[in-house]
Structures are given as structure tokens and as C-alpha cells.
Design a protein around this motif. Structure first.
Motif, short mmCIF file in Angstrom:
data_model
loop_
_atom_site.label_atom_id
_atom_site.label_comp_id
_atom_site.label_asym_id
_atom_site.label_seq_id
_atom_site.Cartn_x
_atom_site.Cartn_y
_atom_site.Cartn_z
N ILE A 85 -75.42 -2.83 -19.10
CA ILE A 85 -75.08 -1.80 -20.14
C ILE A 85 -74.77 -0.55 -19.56
O ILE A 85 -73.64 0.04 -19.89
N HIS A 86 -75.14 -0.32 -18.35
CA HIS A 86 -75.06 1.09 -17.57
C HIS A 86 -73.76 0.81 -17.12
O HIS A 86 -73.16 1.86 -16.98
N GLY A 87 -73.57 -0.07 -16.42
CA GLY A 87 -72.09 -0.43 -15.61
C GLY A 87 -70.98 -0.48 -16.76
O GLY A 87 -69.94 0.16 -16.54
N LEU A 88 -71.17 -1.08 -17.89
CA LEU A 88 -70.13 -0.95 -18.98
C LEU A 88 -69.92 0.54 -19.39
O LEU A 88 -68.75 0.93 -19.75
N SER A 89 -70.92 1.25 -19.51
CA SER A 89 -70.86 2.58 -20.15
C SER A 89 -70.11 3.50 -18.91
O SER A 89 -69.17 4.43 -19.31
N LEU A 90 -69.95 2.97 -17.62
CA LEU A 90 -69.40 3.62 -16.33
C LEU A 90 -67.70 3.23 -16.34
O LEU A 90 -67.01 3.61 -15.52
N GLY A 91 -67.53 2.28 -17.40
CA GLY A 91 -66.04 1.71 -17.16
C GLY A 91 -66.01 0.41 -16.48
O GLY A 91 -64.85 -0.04 -16.36
N LEU A 92 -66.92 -0.23 -15.90
CA LEU A 92 -66.98 -1.56 -15.51
C LEU A 92 -66.81 -2.38 -16.50
O LEU A 92 -66.98 -2.42 -17.77
N ARG A 93 -66.32 -3.91 -16.16
CA ARG A 93 -66.02 -4.77 -17.26
C ARG A 93 -66.99 -5.77 -16.93
O ARG A 93 -67.45 -6.31 -15.82
N GLU A 94 -67.41 -6.34 -17.99
CA GLU A 94 -68.31 -7.81 -18.31
C GLU A 94 -67.39 -9.00 -17.78
O GLU A 94 -66.55 -9.31 -18.36
#
Length: 130
Positions: free
Chosen positions: A54-63
Motif C-alpha cells: 500500500i505504501h509503495g502504491l502511494s509512492l507511485g509504484l505499480r503492483e
């Protein structure tokens, strides 16, 4: 029935008198305690994996996992928690189908990919922030 009794496989897990245990029950007791700790560790690592995702996605990373991506896109963070919950439920359900000495493998099988995901997520977040 308590959580510990669920993992031990019987409602009378602690009813064997001391000194009357058979050798197999000593091994079963060890596996039960160890398996219980592995399940707790697995659930904690899965929660850390979801939180880092969730934190990574909020930074703009993709799942990158297509199933997790669809779950997140359709239900947000609850979708990711739901996936992990389903994995634990399936693991606990499969536990009844395994021989007693093999049940300890189920949390390990769930733990390994989650631990790898925590490492990858941590590295990606560190590179993104660094």
C-alpha cells in the motif's frame, strides 16, 4: 475451541497426563507449538507485505501481481487484505487434509513468498525514496 486447539487438531490438546505421553505425541506437541509460532509469523509477515505494498502504491509504484492488482483496483487496500485472508483460510482448510507431520509445511509455504515480497517491497521503496 481456542486457536491453539485448532492448530493441535483436537479439543483436548492438553488432556494427556504428564509422563504418559507416547513418543509420537511428543513430536506432535513440538510440531504443534512450532506450527503455531509459524502461523503467527506468517500472518505478521503477510500484514507487513500488504502495508508495504500500500505504501509503495502511494509512492507511485505499480503492483506487478495481476491478481493483487485487480483486487487493489476493485477494492483498494481491503482487496489486498482480503487476498491474504483467503490464503490463510485456504491454508488452514488444507491443514485438515495433510498428515499430522506435514502440517508444519503449510505456514512455511505461505511465509516464503510473503517474506520475499517484503524484501522486494522494502528495496523498491528504499530506492524510490532514496
Amino acid at each position: 475451541m481456542s486457536l491453539r486447539q485448532l492448530f493441535s487438531g483436537s479439543a483436548d490438546a492438553d488432556s494427556t497426563p504428564v509422563g504418559e505421553a507416547e513418543p509420537d505425541s511428543l513430536v506432535a506437541g513440538w510440531i504443534g507449538r512450532t506450527e503455531f509460532k509459524l502461523w503467527i509469523l506468517t500472518i505478521v509477515v503477510m500484514l507487513v507485505d500488504v502495508l508495504l505494498t500500500i505504501h509503495g502504491l502511494s509512492l507511485g509504484l505499480r503492483e506487478r501481481n495481476p491478481i493483487a492488482r485487480v483486487a487493489f483496483e476493485s477494492a483498494g487496500p481491503l482487496g489486498l487484505f482480503g487476498l491474504k485472508l483467503m490464503a490463510v483460510v485456504v491454508g488452514l482448510s488444507c491443514r485438515r487434509l495433510c498428515p499430522d507431520r506435514a502440517t508444519i509445511l503449510i505456514p512455511v509455504i505461505l511465509l516464503i513468498p510473503s517474506a520475499i515480497a517484503v524484501g522486494v517491497n522494502s528495496a523498491l521503496i528504499a530506492v524510490t525514496l532514496g
